[in-house]
Design a protein around this motif. Structure first.
Motif, mmCIF file in Angstrom:
data_model
loop_
_atom_site.group_PDB
_atom_site.id
_atom_site.type_symbol
_atom_site.label_atom_id
_atom_site.label_comp_id
_atom_site.label_asym_id
_atom_site.label_seq_id
_atom_site.Cartn_x
_atom_site.Cartn_y
_atom_site.Cartn_z
ATOM 1 N N LEU A 123 0.824 -1.209 0.000
ATOM 2 C CA LEU A 123 0.000 0.000 0.000
ATOM 3 C C LEU A 123 0.857 1.257 0.000
ATOM 4 O O LEU A 123 0.623 2.189 -0.779
ATOM 5 N N ASP A 124 1.842 1.279 0.892
ATOM 6 C CA ASP A 124 2.695 2.459 0.985
ATOM 7 C C ASP A 124 3.601 2.606 -0.236
ATOM 8 O O ASP A 124 4.121 3.695 -0.499
ATOM 9 N N GLY A 125 3.780 1.508 -0.984
ATOM 10 C CA GLY A 125 4.636 1.553 -2.170
ATOM 11 C C GLY A 125 3.888 1.956 -3.431
ATOM 12 O O GLY A 125 4.466 1.936 -4.520
ATOM 13 N N ILE A 126 2.599 2.292 -3.299
ATOM 14 C CA ILE A 126 1.810 2.790 -4.435
ATOM 15 C C ILE A 126 1.485 4.250 -4.142
ATOM 16 O O ILE A 126 0.360 4.587 -3.771
ATOM 17 N N PRO A 127 2.435 5.158 -4.289
ATOM 18 C CA PRO A 127 2.226 6.528 -3.803
ATOM 19 C C PRO A 127 1.270 7.362 -4.623
ATOM 20 O O PRO A 127 0.629 8.277 -4.093
ATOM 21 N N LEU A 128 1.142 7.089 -5.925
ATOM 22 C CA LEU A 128 0.359 7.981 -6.783
ATOM 23 C C LEU A 128 -1.072 7.505 -7.011
ATOM 24 O O LEU A 128 -1.909 8.283 -7.475
ATOM 25 N N PHE A 129 -1.362 6.259 -6.701
ATOM 26 C CA PHE A 129 -2.684 5.724 -6.997
ATOM 27 C C PHE A 129 -3.384 5.306 -5.707
ATOM 28 O O PHE A 129 -2.799 4.604 -4.870
ATOM 29 N N PRO A 130 -4.644 5.709 -5.525
ATOM 30 C CA PRO A 130 -5.381 5.315 -4.319
ATOM 31 C C PRO A 130 -5.497 3.797 -4.225
ATOM 32 O O PRO A 130 -5.812 3.115 -5.208
ATOM 33 N N HIS A 143 -5.294 1.738 4.239
ATOM 34 C CA HIS A 143 -5.327 2.541 3.025
ATOM 35 C C HIS A 143 -4.059 3.374 2.950
ATOM 36 O O HIS A 143 -3.381 3.585 3.949
ATOM 37 N N ASN A 144 -3.739 3.836 1.748
ATOM 38 C CA ASN A 144 -2.549 4.667 1.589
ATOM 39 C C ASN A 144 -2.946 6.148 1.550
ATOM 40 O O ASN A 144 -4.134 6.492 1.465
ATOM 41 N N PRO A 145 -1.979 7.064 1.641
ATOM 42 C CA PRO A 145 -2.302 8.494 1.624
ATOM 43 C C PRO A 145 -3.041 8.940 0.369
ATOM 44 O O PRO A 145 -3.852 9.866 0.418
ATOM 45 N N ALA A 146 -2.785 8.291 -0.780
ATOM 46 C CA ALA A 146 -3.486 8.668 -2.008
ATOM 47 C C ALA A 146 -4.989 8.417 -1.883
ATOM 48 O O ALA A 146 -5.795 9.167 -2.438
ATOM 49 N N ALA A 147 -5.375 7.372 -1.153
ATOM 50 C CA ALA A 147 -6.800 7.102 -0.939
ATOM 51 C C ALA A 147 -7.435 8.206 -0.098
ATOM 52 O O ALA A 147 -8.576 8.621 -0.350
ATOM 53 N N ARG A 148 -6.699 8.721 0.885
ATOM 54 C CA ARG A 148 -7.231 9.821 1.679
ATOM 55 C C ARG A 148 -7.335 11.097 0.849
ATOM 56 O O ARG A 148 -8.251 11.894 1.039
ATOM 57 N N ALA A 149 -6.394 11.291 -0.071
ATOM 58 C CA ALA A 149 -6.479 12.467 -0.937
ATOM 59 C C ALA A 149 -7.730 12.416 -1.802
ATOM 60 O O ALA A 149 -8.367 13.449 -2.051
ATOM 61 N N LEU A 150 -8.106 11.221 -2.249
ATOM 62 C CA LEU A 150 -9.277 11.075 -3.118
ATOM 63 C C LEU A 150 -10.579 11.087 -2.315
ATOM 64 O O LEU A 150 -11.536 11.777 -2.681
ATOM 65 N N LEU A 259 -7.803 -6.221 -1.927
ATOM 66 C CA LEU A 259 -7.040 -5.019 -2.219
ATOM 67 C C LEU A 259 -7.701 -4.293 -3.381
ATOM 68 O O LEU A 259 -7.819 -4.828 -4.482
ATOM 69 N N PHE A 260 -8.160 -3.058 -3.132
ATOM 70 C CA PHE A 260 -8.781 -2.220 -4.149
ATOM 71 C C PHE A 260 -7.759 -1.200 -4.633
ATOM 72 O O PHE A 260 -7.157 -0.490 -3.818
ATOM 73 N N THR A 261 -7.579 -1.101 -5.938
ATOM 74 C CA THR A 261 -6.699 -0.087 -6.513
ATOM 75 C C THR A 261 -7.488 0.742 -7.522
ATOM 76 O O THR A 261 -8.377 0.235 -8.216
ATOM 77 N N LEU A 262 -7.173 2.034 -7.586
ATOM 78 C CA LEU A 262 -7.830 2.955 -8.516
ATOM 79 C C LEU A 262 -6.748 3.610 -9.365
ATOM 80 O O LEU A 262 -5.811 4.214 -8.841
ATOM 81 N N THR A 263 -6.890 3.493 -10.687
ATOM 82 C CA THR A 263 -5.894 4.034 -11.605
ATOM 83 C C THR A 263 -6.597 4.861 -12.681
ATOM 84 O O THR A 263 -7.775 4.631 -12.990
ATOM 85 N N PRO A 264 -5.900 5.841 -13.287
ATOM 86 C CA PRO A 264 -6.534 6.719 -14.277
ATOM 87 C C PRO A 264 -6.974 5.949 -15.510
ATOM 88 O O PRO A 264 -6.265 5.073 -16.002
ATOM 89 N N VAL A 277 -2.952 14.090 -5.696
ATOM 90 C CA VAL A 277 -2.234 13.250 -4.743
ATOM 91 C C VAL A 277 -0.946 13.917 -4.290
ATOM 92 O O VAL A 277 -0.639 13.955 -3.086
ATOM 93 N N THR A 278 -0.176 14.465 -5.227
ATOM 94 C CA THR A 278 1.080 15.100 -4.835
ATOM 95 C C THR A 278 0.853 16.335 -3.977
ATOM 96 O O THR A 278 1.655 16.667 -3.110
ATOM 97 N N THR A 279 -0.275 17.022 -4.193
ATOM 98 C CA THR A 279 -0.579 18.216 -3.402
ATOM 99 C C THR A 279 -0.966 17.860 -1.977
ATOM 100 O O THR A 279 -0.582 18.531 -1.015
ATOM 101 N N HIS A 280 -1.707 16.769 -1.817
ATOM 102 C CA HIS A 280 -2.283 16.449 -0.517
ATOM 103 C C HIS A 280 -1.520 15.407 0.288
ATOM 104 O O HIS A 280 -1.651 15.360 1.502
ATOM 105 N N THR A 281 -0.727 14.581 -0.358
ATOM 106 C CA THR A 281 -0.140 13.444 0.347
ATOM 107 C C THR A 281 0.729 13.865 1.527
ATOM 108 O O THR A 281 0.642 13.291 2.611
ATOM 109 N N ALA A 282 1.565 14.878 1.341
ATOM 110 C CA ALA A 282 2.471 15.276 2.420
ATOM 111 C C ALA A 282 1.689 15.723 3.653
ATOM 112 O O ALA A 282 1.976 15.301 4.777
#
Length: 298
Positions: A123-130, A143-150, A259-264, A277-282
């Motif tokens: 999870l933590d190794g998928i930084p750009l995709f929820p 969940h990873n930080p990208a999921a929280r951003a979404l 495991l649920f993944t969301l990709t463009p 994601v890059t704006t909110h993850t930090a």
């Protein structure tokens, strides 16, 4: 003397309330797979933690411990027995004091397990995709930080601790799901499949009862016996900052977890999602240091 002793006999509601308080006080958060958190002054579990584990509302459980609730249903008592890690004898006693009857089949608590470290690293190794992890009930376990951003900083807690509850009972979530009828109906089908595989799961039974009680759409689709074990698809999500996103979702099964993944699904979504994601993850990572919590997997 006999009269004064009789007056001290507690009512059934008061006896049930005292029993629940005692069993709640003997447990620590780590005993049930919850983080302890800072500045904890309550001995044992908090009421809201028991409510979360049993899939009941906090307000209802508070009233139950105050002796201000009528006779709870058997499925709810089974869910409370599992949440409080009651022994078979304690589980039977709970039914006796609450309903004056013994359970048809005393619940046995499933073995206590943790989310594997390998899944946490994934999870933590998928930084750009929820990405997020659920059990068969669709409880959000990690969940990873990208999921929280979404989905928002509170994703995985409170009203958003279960994706089915989010879809059917959270108005904000419903407005963001542009393909809500299809996605929601798929979710009903998934839960029916889960119910067939786990017919004796009291927490799943309590969730289904809650959804049927509060959602006419869920009841309608449940009663038409929709069955589905979805694995992949595409949906549209409207985000207040990123706008309309078209996302592929893939669901991978690993042991008792999903495991649920969301990709463009298109270049415009790829650009918008990466920027979000890059704006909110930090910031999200700073305020939520733990993305994975221990769980009890049935």
């Amino acid at each position: 003397m006999i009269g004064s002793m009789t007056e001290r006999v507690p009512s059934p509601q008061a006896e049930l309330a005292a029993f629940l308080r005692a069993k709640r006080a003997r447990l620590q958060p780590e005993d049930v797979g919850l983080p302890r958190g800072p500045r904890r002054r309550t001995p044992g579990l908090r009421r809201q933690e028991v409510a979360q584990l049993a899939a009941v509302s906090v307000e209802w459980y508070v009233r139950l411990e105050q002796g201000r609730v009528g006779t709870p249903g058997s499925a709810v008592l089974d869910a409370l027995a599992e949440a409080l890690h009651l022994t078979p004898d304690e589980h039977r006693h709970l039914h006796l004091i609450a309903r004056r009857e013994t359970p048809v089949r005393p619940a046995t608590r499933p073995p206590h397990t943790l989310v594997r470290d390998s899944l946490r690293q994934l999870l933590d190794g998928i930084p750009l995709f929820p990405a997020y992890l659920t059990d068969h009930r669709l409880d959000v376990l990690a969940h990873n930080p990208a999921a929280r951003a979404l989905f928002g900083p509170g994703f995985g807690t409170g009203a958003t601790d279960n994706t089915a509850r989010m879809l059917f009972l959270d108005p904000a979530t419903r407005t963001t799901q542009l393909d809500w009828p299809r996605v929601a109906r798929e979710t009903v089908g998934h839960l029916r499949t889960a119910a067939a595989h786990h017919p004796d799961d009291p927490r799943l039974t309590a969730l289904l009862t809650e959804l049927r009680s509060h959602s006419t759409e869920f009841t309608l689709w449940w009663d038409d016996h929709t069955v589905l074990d979805r694995a992949t698809g595409t949906k549209r999500v409207r985000h207040p900052e990123a706008g309309d996103l078209r996302l592929h979702y893939d669901i991978l099964t690993t042991g008792p977890h999903r495991l649920f993944t969301l990709t463009p699904a298109d270049p415009a979504t790829d650009r918008a999602l990466r920027h979000l994601v890059t704006t909110h993850t930090a910031a999200l990572t700073t305020t939520h240091t733990t993305t994975v919590r221990p769980i009890t997997a049935a």
